[in-house]
Design a protein around this motif. Structure first.
Motif, mmCIF file in Angstrom:
data_model
loop_
_atom_site.group_PDB
_atom_site.id
_atom_site.type_symbol
_atom_site.label_atom_id
_atom_site.label_comp_id
_atom_site.label_asym_id
_atom_site.label_seq_id
_atom_site.Cartn_x
_atom_site.Cartn_y
_atom_site.Cartn_z
ATOM 1 N N LEU A 119 0.818 -1.214 0.000
ATOM 2 C CA LEU A 119 0.000 0.000 0.000
ATOM 3 C C LEU A 119 0.852 1.263 0.000
ATOM 4 N N ARG A 120 1.994 1.228 0.673
ATOM 5 C CA ARG A 120 2.833 2.432 0.754
ATOM 6 C C ARG A 120 3.372 2.868 -0.606
ATOM 7 N N GLU A 121 3.344 1.986 -1.608
ATOM 8 C CA GLU A 121 3.820 2.324 -2.952
ATOM 9 C C GLU A 121 2.703 2.821 -3.857
ATOM 10 N N ARG A 122 1.480 2.924 -3.329
ATOM 11 C CA ARG A 122 0.325 3.191 -4.184
ATOM 12 C C ARG A 122 -0.194 4.617 -4.111
ATOM 13 N N ASP A 154 0.022 -8.219 10.301
ATOM 14 C CA ASP A 154 0.957 -8.917 9.403
ATOM 15 C C ASP A 154 1.506 -10.149 10.128
ATOM 16 N N LYS A 155 0.941 -11.310 9.817
ATOM 17 C CA LYS A 155 1.289 -12.528 10.555
ATOM 18 C C LYS A 155 2.724 -12.963 10.315
ATOM 19 N N GLN A 156 3.220 -12.730 9.107
ATOM 20 C CA GLN A 156 4.593 -13.133 8.837
ATOM 21 C C GLN A 156 5.579 -12.339 9.692
ATOM 22 N N ARG A 157 5.366 -11.035 9.836
ATOM 23 C CA ARG A 157 6.249 -10.208 10.663
ATOM 24 C C ARG A 157 6.134 -10.597 12.135
ATOM 25 N N VAL A 158 4.914 -10.936 12.563
ATOM 26 C CA VAL A 158 4.721 -11.374 13.952
ATOM 27 C C VAL A 158 5.506 -12.654 14.212
ATOM 28 N N ALA A 159 5.377 -13.622 13.300
ATOM 29 C CA ALA A 159 6.093 -14.891 13.474
ATOM 30 C C ALA A 159 7.596 -14.682 13.498
ATOM 31 N N ASP A 160 8.086 -13.817 12.591
ATOM 32 C CA ASP A 160 9.526 -13.540 12.551
ATOM 33 C C ASP A 160 10.000 -12.876 13.841
ATOM 34 N N ASP A 161 9.230 -11.914 14.340
ATOM 35 C CA ASP A 161 9.617 -11.198 15.566
ATOM 36 C C ASP A 161 9.629 -12.128 16.776
ATOM 37 N N LEU A 162 8.654 -13.039 16.834
ATOM 38 C CA LEU A 162 8.530 -13.927 17.996
ATOM 39 C C LEU A 162 9.390 -15.180 17.874
ATOM 40 N N GLY A 163 10.010 -15.365 16.705
ATOM 41 C CA GLY A 163 10.885 -16.523 16.530
ATOM 42 C C GLY A 163 10.139 -17.834 16.430
ATOM 43 N N ILE A 164 8.911 -17.798 15.858
ATOM 44 C CA ILE A 164 8.132 -19.023 15.680
ATOM 45 C C ILE A 164 7.767 -19.152 14.201
ATOM 46 N N SER A 165 7.348 -20.333 13.796
ATOM 47 C CA SER A 165 6.947 -20.529 12.406
ATOM 48 C C SER A 165 5.555 -19.960 12.193
ATOM 49 N N LEU A 166 5.250 -19.670 10.929
ATOM 50 C CA LEU A 166 3.924 -19.168 10.597
ATOM 51 C C LEU A 166 2.863 -20.214 10.920
ATOM 52 N N ARG A 167 3.198 -21.482 10.721
ATOM 53 C CA ARG A 167 2.258 -22.558 11.045
ATOM 54 C C ARG A 167 1.937 -22.569 12.535
ATOM 55 N N ASP A 181 2.450 4.685 16.470
ATOM 56 C CA ASP A 181 3.525 5.652 16.289
ATOM 57 C C ASP A 181 4.417 5.221 15.132
ATOM 58 N N ASP A 182 4.566 6.113 14.137
ATOM 59 C CA ASP A 182 5.286 5.755 12.919
ATOM 60 C C ASP A 182 6.764 5.496 13.166
ATOM 61 N N SER A 183 7.367 6.265 14.039
ATOM 62 C CA SER A 183 8.802 6.075 14.284
ATOM 63 C C SER A 183 9.071 4.738 14.956
ATOM 64 N N ALA A 184 8.148 4.337 15.833
ATOM 65 C CA ALA A 184 8.329 3.048 16.492
ATOM 66 C C ALA A 184 8.209 1.919 15.496
ATOM 67 N N ALA A 185 7.205 2.030 14.601
ATOM 68 C CA ALA A 185 7.009 0.973 13.621
ATOM 69 C C ALA A 185 8.143 0.913 12.631
ATOM 70 N N TRP A 231 2.010 1.878 6.690
ATOM 71 C CA TRP A 231 1.097 0.768 6.433
ATOM 72 C C TRP A 231 1.768 -0.607 6.399
ATOM 73 N N PRO A 232 2.278 -1.063 7.526
ATOM 74 C CA PRO A 232 2.885 -2.404 7.559
ATOM 75 C C PRO A 232 1.881 -3.511 7.282
#
Length: 464
Positions: A325-328, A436-449, A397-401, A366-367
């Motif tokens: 979305l940020r590119e649109r 964004d589930k993929q970013r959540v999984a990556d941040d928490l160190g777990i698989s998307l499954r 907060d945009d800077s935090a994100a 827009w993450p």
């Protein structure tokens, strides 16, 4: 009134396979690009004249029908589209678009905002002409679509979306396997639905399966089905999605999360055109169009070992990236207004976006993409009294994100169990990343499954 092409006959590269018919004054803005593209154009002022001349119009052969959406009723357009051998372009404002959104979503024509962007229109006319020439040579039916401001269920007029629409229009005319990739929330399933709607499979079922949300031991059964008694709990015959979809379109979502053993079997099915139910001895043929989707970069997924290289090559006969979305650009504001209008219609409200709200929406990163925008607008519409200003928008907060210093913290009450604390952490992370589930999984160190498994558990607990 008849308007000849502007190009002298001797200078034309070829004879146009289409004539053009303009219905309604609002569509007159297309006259110049149509003439310059070599179309012979006939303009009809109103619907009464058009219906009175229907018998003559039917004899015109292939027609590019350009309709003023504000001045013509959808029922008339549907009648014309069903009667004439035509490609259909609708021209109008956002108010008229709401009346035709259902037709366009089903693959009937395309919608162009007013005033039309002439450079884009010229490119589309060239696409139409090339397709008409190819259909004439091969004797095949022409596609009834051109990429415009609404392509099937997709909305947007930015350059990245217009480029994608033109690609999808061509992809819909092929049965090649399509790989769609893009960030979470960009609308990959809608892209697949658009390709389905404009394809030869459009009248057949559309089925989607999320490869990350199915327990590993059930993936094969969900895809290919199983025979009664083939494993513990198989008390009856079960048809898999390859069998249920028939001659429709099958979307394999989150394909990079599919277990490797199943990837091998899927590759064999795609190459042979046949599958076998779990516990079965008979091969069954499938006739569906297959589309794969992932929120990862598929090339990186291959390099990291998540996706088999041979399967990737088979899945990516055609490949498209859905723009975040940020590119649109201004699509962000246009989509926001559309979402507000839909909320108004559903709730009998009269809300508007203030300029400061539009600026805030444009400046946000827009993450979570369009899914996050939808949620933000829904929350703002629910809490705002009349006009929606920047303070009404629940934006983090945009800077935090973006990776700056953040004072955000997660509070876990004393006495919570480990499982309860895990739920708080996951839900907090989902909110922070806009879903964004993929970013959540990556941040928490777990698989998307694993993440999908946890979310399903929370949903079951809430239902009890």
């Amino acid at each position: 009134m008849y308007y000849p092409p502007k190009q002298p006959v001797m200078e034309r590269k070829r004879t146009m396979a289409y004539k053009a018919l303009i219905l309604g004054e609002d569509a007159a803005g297309l006259l110049q690009p149509l003439q310059e593209a070599g179309f012979a154009v006939e303009a009809i002022a109103g619907v009464p004249d058009c219906t009175a001349e229907m018998a003559r119009l039917e004899k015109m052969g292939p027609v590019l029908l350009c309709v003023a959406a504000r001045q013509v009723e959808p029922a008339i357009v549907s009648q014309l589209h069903g009667t004439l051998d035509c490609e259909l372009i609708l021209v109008g404002d956002h108010k008229a678009q709401s009346r035709f959104a259902g037709l366009v979503a089903r693959g009937i024509g395309m919608y162009l905002r007013q005033p039309p962007e002439l450079k884009y229109v010229s490119e589309l006319l060239e696409d139409i002409h090339q397709d008409a020439e190819a259909a004439s040579r091969k004797g095949k039916a022409r596609q009834q679509t051109v990429a415009m401001d609404q392509f099937g269920p997709l909305y947007g007029s930015s350059a990245p979306m217009q480029d994608m629409y033109r690609f999808l229009r061509r992809a819909a005319s092929s049965d090649a396997v399509l790989c769609i990739h893009g960030e979470s929330g960009t609308g990959k399933e809608l892209v697949a639905q658009a390709v389905h709607a404009y394809s030869a499979h459009g009248a057949e079922p559309f089925e989607a399966i999320n490869c990350a949300a199915i327990p590993t031991e059930l993936v094969e059964s969900e895809l290919f089905g199983h025979e009664k008694g083939s494993f513990s709990g198989a008390v009856a015959e079960h048809l898999g999605i390859f069998e249920r979809v028939g001659q429709g379109t099958l979307l394999l979502d989150e394909i990079t999360e599919m277990p490797h053993g199943i990837q091998v079997k899927l590759l064999r099915v795609l190459e042979s055109g046949q599958f076998r139910r779990v516990g079965g001895e008979v091969d069954h043929s499938y006739q569906a169009r297959v589309i794969a989707a992932t929120n990862r970069d598929p090339h990186e997924a291959v390099r990291s070992g998540l996706l088999r290289e041979d399967l990737f090559y088979r899945l990516s006969q055609l490949e498209v990236r859905v723009p975040p979305l940020r590119e649109r650009g201004q699509d962000i504001v246009a989509l926001s207004r559309l979402f507000v209008a839909r909320f108004d219609e559903a709730n009998d409200r009269r809300l508007t976006l203030k300029k400061d709200a539009e600026r805030a929406l444009l400046n946000y990163h827009w993450p979570g993409n369009v899914r996050q925008l939808w949620n933000v607008i829904q929350k703002a519409c629910t809490t705002a009294r009349r006009d929606i200003g920047a303070p009404d928008l629940p934006l983090e907060d945009d800077s935090a994100a973006a990776g700056g210093d953040s004072q955000d913290s997660v509070s876990i009450p004393a006495g919570f169990t480990l499982r309860q604390a895990e739920e708080v952490l996951i839900k907090s992370s989902l909110a922070r990343h806009g879903g964004d589930k993929q970013r959540v999984a990556d941040d928490l160190g777990i698989s998307l499954r694993t993440l999908y498994s946890r979310l399903e558990r929370y949903s079951d607990n809430a239902a009890r």
